[in-house]
Design a protein around this motif. Structure first.
Motif, PDB file in Angstrom:
ATOM      1  N   ARG A 114      12.953  -3.936 -48.448  1.00  0.00           N
ATOM      2  CA  ARG A 114      13.360  -4.494 -49.736  1.00  0.00           C
ATOM      3  C   ARG A 114      12.667  -5.836 -49.919  1.00  0.00           C
ATOM      4  NH1 ARG A 114      19.503  -6.016 -50.528  1.00  0.00           N
ATOM      5  NH2 ARG A 114      18.798  -7.914 -49.467  1.00  0.00           N
ATOM      6  N   GLN A 115      11.975  -5.982 -51.024  1.00  0.00           N
ATOM      7  CA  GLN A 115      11.297  -7.229 -51.355  1.00  0.00           C
ATOM      8  C   GLN A 115      11.238  -7.361 -52.865  1.00  0.00           C
ATOM      9  OE1 GLN A 115       7.885  -6.329 -48.928  1.00  0.00           O
ATOM     10  NE2 GLN A 115       6.766  -5.413 -50.604  1.00  0.00           N
ATOM     11  N   PRO A 116      10.942  -8.557 -53.395  1.00  0.00           N
ATOM     12  CA  PRO A 116      11.010  -8.756 -54.844  1.00  0.00           C
ATOM     13  C   PRO A 116      10.126  -7.821 -55.642  1.00  0.00           C
ATOM     14  CG  PRO A 116      10.853 -10.855 -53.717  1.00  0.00           C
ATOM     15  CD  PRO A 116      10.642  -9.803 -52.674  1.00  0.00           C
ATOM     16  N   SER A 117       8.930  -7.512 -55.125  1.00  0.00           N
ATOM     17  CA  SER A 117       7.989  -6.702 -55.897  1.00  0.00           C
ATOM     18  C   SER A 117       8.363  -5.233 -55.917  1.00  0.00           C
ATOM     19  CB  SER A 117       6.576  -6.868 -55.333  1.00  0.00           C
ATOM     20  OG  SER A 117       6.552  -6.511 -53.950  1.00  0.00           O
ATOM     21  N   ASP A 118       8.913  -4.725 -54.830  1.00  0.00           N
ATOM     22  CA  ASP A 118       9.265  -3.310 -54.753  1.00  0.00           C
ATOM     23  C   ASP A 118      10.131  -3.070 -53.521  1.00  0.00           C
ATOM     24  OD1 ASP A 118       7.353  -3.196 -52.530  1.00  0.00           O
ATOM     25  OD2 ASP A 118       5.842  -3.248 -54.100  1.00  0.00           O
ATOM     26  N   SER A 119      10.738  -1.913 -53.479  1.00  0.00           N
ATOM     27  CA  SER A 119      11.559  -1.519 -52.341  1.00  0.00           C
ATOM     28  C   SER A 119      11.367  -0.028 -52.112  1.00  0.00           C
ATOM     29  CB  SER A 119      13.044  -1.820 -52.594  1.00  0.00           C
ATOM     30  OG  SER A 119      13.241  -3.202 -52.829  1.00  0.00           O
ATOM     31  N   GLY A 120      11.695   0.414 -50.924  1.00  0.00           N
ATOM     32  CA  GLY A 120      11.552   1.834 -50.633  1.00  0.00           C
ATOM     33  C   GLY A 120      12.037   2.166 -49.241  1.00  0.00           C
ATOM     34  N   THR A 121      12.105   3.461 -48.971  1.00  0.00           N
ATOM     35  CA  THR A 121      12.545   3.938 -47.663  1.00  0.00           C
ATOM     36  C   THR A 121      11.536   4.950 -47.133  1.00  0.00           C
ATOM     37  OG1 THR A 121      13.850   5.729 -48.661  1.00  0.00           O
ATOM     38  CG2 THR A 121      14.975   3.618 -48.259  1.00  0.00           C
ATOM     39  N   ALA A 122      11.570   5.139 -45.833  1.00  0.00           N
ATOM     40  CA  ALA A 122      10.689   6.116 -45.196  1.00  0.00           C
ATOM     41  C   ALA A 122      11.389   6.685 -43.975  1.00  0.00           C
ATOM     42  CB  ALA A 122       9.357   5.476 -44.795  1.00  0.00           C
ATOM     43  N   VAL A 123      11.047   7.912 -43.652  1.00  0.00           N
ATOM     44  CA  VAL A 123      11.514   8.532 -42.421  1.00  0.00           C
ATOM     45  C   VAL A 123      10.479   8.257 -41.334  1.00  0.00           C
ATOM     46  CG1 VAL A 123      12.067  10.708 -41.276  1.00  0.00           C
ATOM     47  CG2 VAL A 123      12.781  10.343 -43.644  1.00  0.00           C
ATOM     48  N   ILE A 124      10.942   7.754 -40.205  1.00  0.00           N
ATOM     49  CA  ILE A 124      10.051   7.594 -39.052  1.00  0.00           C
ATOM     50  C   ILE A 124      10.086   8.913 -38.285  1.00  0.00           C
ATOM     51  CG2 ILE A 124       9.535   6.247 -36.982  1.00  0.00           C
ATOM     52  CD1 ILE A 124      11.198   3.970 -38.149  1.00  0.00           C
ATOM     53  N   ASN A 125       9.127   9.770 -38.579  1.00  0.00           N
ATOM     54  CA  ASN A 125       9.089  11.063 -37.895  1.00  0.00           C
ATOM     55  C   ASN A 125       8.834  10.886 -36.401  1.00  0.00           C
ATOM     56  OD1 ASN A 125       9.263  12.731 -40.349  1.00  0.00           O
ATOM     57  ND2 ASN A 125       7.258  11.862 -40.797  1.00  0.00           N
ATOM     58  N   ARG A 126       7.956   9.939 -36.102  1.00  0.00           N
ATOM     59  CA  ARG A 126       7.600   9.724 -34.698  1.00  0.00           C
ATOM     60  C   ARG A 126       6.907   8.369 -34.572  1.00  0.00           C
ATOM     61  NH1 ARG A 126       6.420  13.228 -30.216  1.00  0.00           N
ATOM     62  NH2 ARG A 126       4.831  12.373 -28.822  1.00  0.00           N
ATOM     63  N   TRP A 127       7.426   7.537 -33.714  1.00  0.00           N
ATOM     64  CA  TRP A 127       6.763   6.280 -33.366  1.00  0.00           C
ATOM     65  C   TRP A 127       6.560   6.313 -31.865  1.00  0.00           C
ATOM     66  CZ3 TRP A 127       8.931   0.722 -34.709  1.00  0.00           C
ATOM     67  CH2 TRP A 127       8.088  -0.236 -34.138  1.00  0.00           C
ATOM     68  N   THR A 128       5.307   6.472 -31.462  1.00  0.00           N
ATOM     69  CA  THR A 128       4.973   6.542 -30.049  1.00  0.00           C
ATOM     70  C   THR A 128       4.239   5.280 -29.639  1.00  0.00           C
ATOM     71  OG1 THR A 128       4.821   8.963 -30.069  1.00  0.00           O
ATOM     72  CG2 THR A 128       3.704   7.817 -28.273  1.00  0.00           C
ATOM     73  N   GLN A 129       4.705   4.667 -28.578  1.00  0.00           N
ATOM     74  CA  GLN A 129       4.100   3.454 -28.046  1.00  0.00           C
ATOM     75  C   GLN A 129       3.590   3.735 -26.643  1.00  0.00           C
ATOM     76  OE1 GLN A 129       4.378   0.717 -30.191  1.00  0.00           O
ATOM     77  NE2 GLN A 129       3.037  -0.570 -28.943  1.00  0.00           N
ATOM     78  N   GLN A 130       2.313   3.460 -26.414  1.00  0.00           N
ATOM     79  CA  GLN A 130       1.703   3.606 -25.100  1.00  0.00           C
ATOM     80  C   GLN A 130       1.142   2.248 -24.701  1.00  0.00           C
ATOM     81  OE1 GLN A 130       1.556   6.377 -23.140  1.00  0.00           O
ATOM     82  NE2 GLN A 130       2.613   7.718 -24.573  1.00  0.00           N
ATOM     83  N   GLY A 131       1.990   1.412 -24.122  1.00  0.00           N
ATOM     84  CA  GLY A 131       1.558   0.047 -23.840  1.00  0.00           C
ATOM     85  C   GLY A 131       1.304  -0.668 -25.158  1.00  0.00           C
ATOM     86  N   PRO A 132       0.121  -1.267 -25.316  1.00  0.00           N
ATOM     87  CA  PRO A 132      -0.170  -1.969 -26.569  1.00  0.00           C
ATOM     88  C   PRO A 132      -0.567  -1.044 -27.719  1.00  0.00           C
ATOM     89  CG  PRO A 132      -2.024  -2.153 -25.078  1.00  0.00           C
ATOM     90  CD  PRO A 132      -0.934  -1.461 -24.301  1.00  0.00           C
ATOM     91  N   ALA A 133      -0.868   0.223 -27.412  1.00  0.00           N
ATOM     92  CA  ALA A 133      -1.321   1.162 -28.447  1.00  0.00           C
ATOM     93  C   ALA A 133      -0.130   1.886 -29.061  1.00  0.00           C
ATOM     94  CB  ALA A 133      -2.293   2.173 -27.851  1.00  0.00           C
TER      95      ALA A 133
END
Length: 208
Positions: A60-79
């Protein structure tokens, strides 16, 4: 006489100097003193650097707002690789891949964009201001390596607020997702001025 005068004035000089230091009061019920197991917990969470989560993201911010589904967030160290789905601004399915200081964004139409400034690229493509590089740390309940953090703990000795780089990250809920691991955030809210980013985590999973 001069020495005696300095002795008399010294407490006044010190007192005057001290009164110029303004310490921000702690919120009610909060302390900046970490619990006894904080160092051990921090070490465990730092070693937990290969993981996958799913959930939802709301901006949420003044210019626009929205939502999203995080289907997959994979973290491999820094990547990282972050797959989002959203009808906001026609984003559709969007993939973010990168390491700190470099990002590649692929749109639902197959167009690919690269930048050395992750924040600018995400904002240009989606209209959202997301601190991508820092979120990988904040999402685990850790301060990012760069920048001076301020940590506040609640009466249950859990991290409640983390302030860093102008953002205030509020840890709204914690949950024991994984055996043998400390509780992990299940909802965080990041605030900066009139911008708000909320992440609700449905699941955490270890990755090799």
């Amino acid at each position: 006489m001069t020495r005696a005068l300095l002795v008399l004035l010294f407490p006044l000089i010190v007192f005057s100097g001290c009164t110029s230091i303004q310490l921000e009061p702690l919120p009610e019920g909060m302390t900046d003193q970490p619990p006894a197991d904080w160092d051990k917990r921090t070490q465990t969470l730092r070693q937990f650097s290969h993981w996958t989560l799913s959930g939802k993201l709301a901006v949420r911010q003044p210019s626009d707002s929205g939502t999203a589904v995080i289907n997959r967030w994979t973290q491999q160290g820094p990547a990282y690789q972050l797959d989002l789905s959203s009808s906001f601004m026609g984003m559709g399915r969007t993939r973010l891949e990168g390491v700190p200081g470099m990002i590649e964004l692929t749109t639902s139409g197959g167009d690919t964009y690269r930048s050395s400034d992750p924040g600018d690229l995400v904002e240009a493509a989606t209209g959202w201001q997301l601190p991508i590089d820092s979120l990988a740390w904040w999402i685990r309940g850790l301060p990012a390596p760069d920048g001076q953090p301020r940590l506040l703990f609640n009466q249950q000795q859990k991290l409640a607020i983390l302030e860093q780089d102008g953002w205030e990250i509020r840890y709204d809920r914690w949950h024991g997702f994984l055996d043998g691991m400390p509780e992990l955030p299940s909802r965080i809210t990041a605030l900066k001025g009139d911008k708000r980013v909320r992440v609700v985590i449905a699941s955490w999973r270890r990755e090799e």
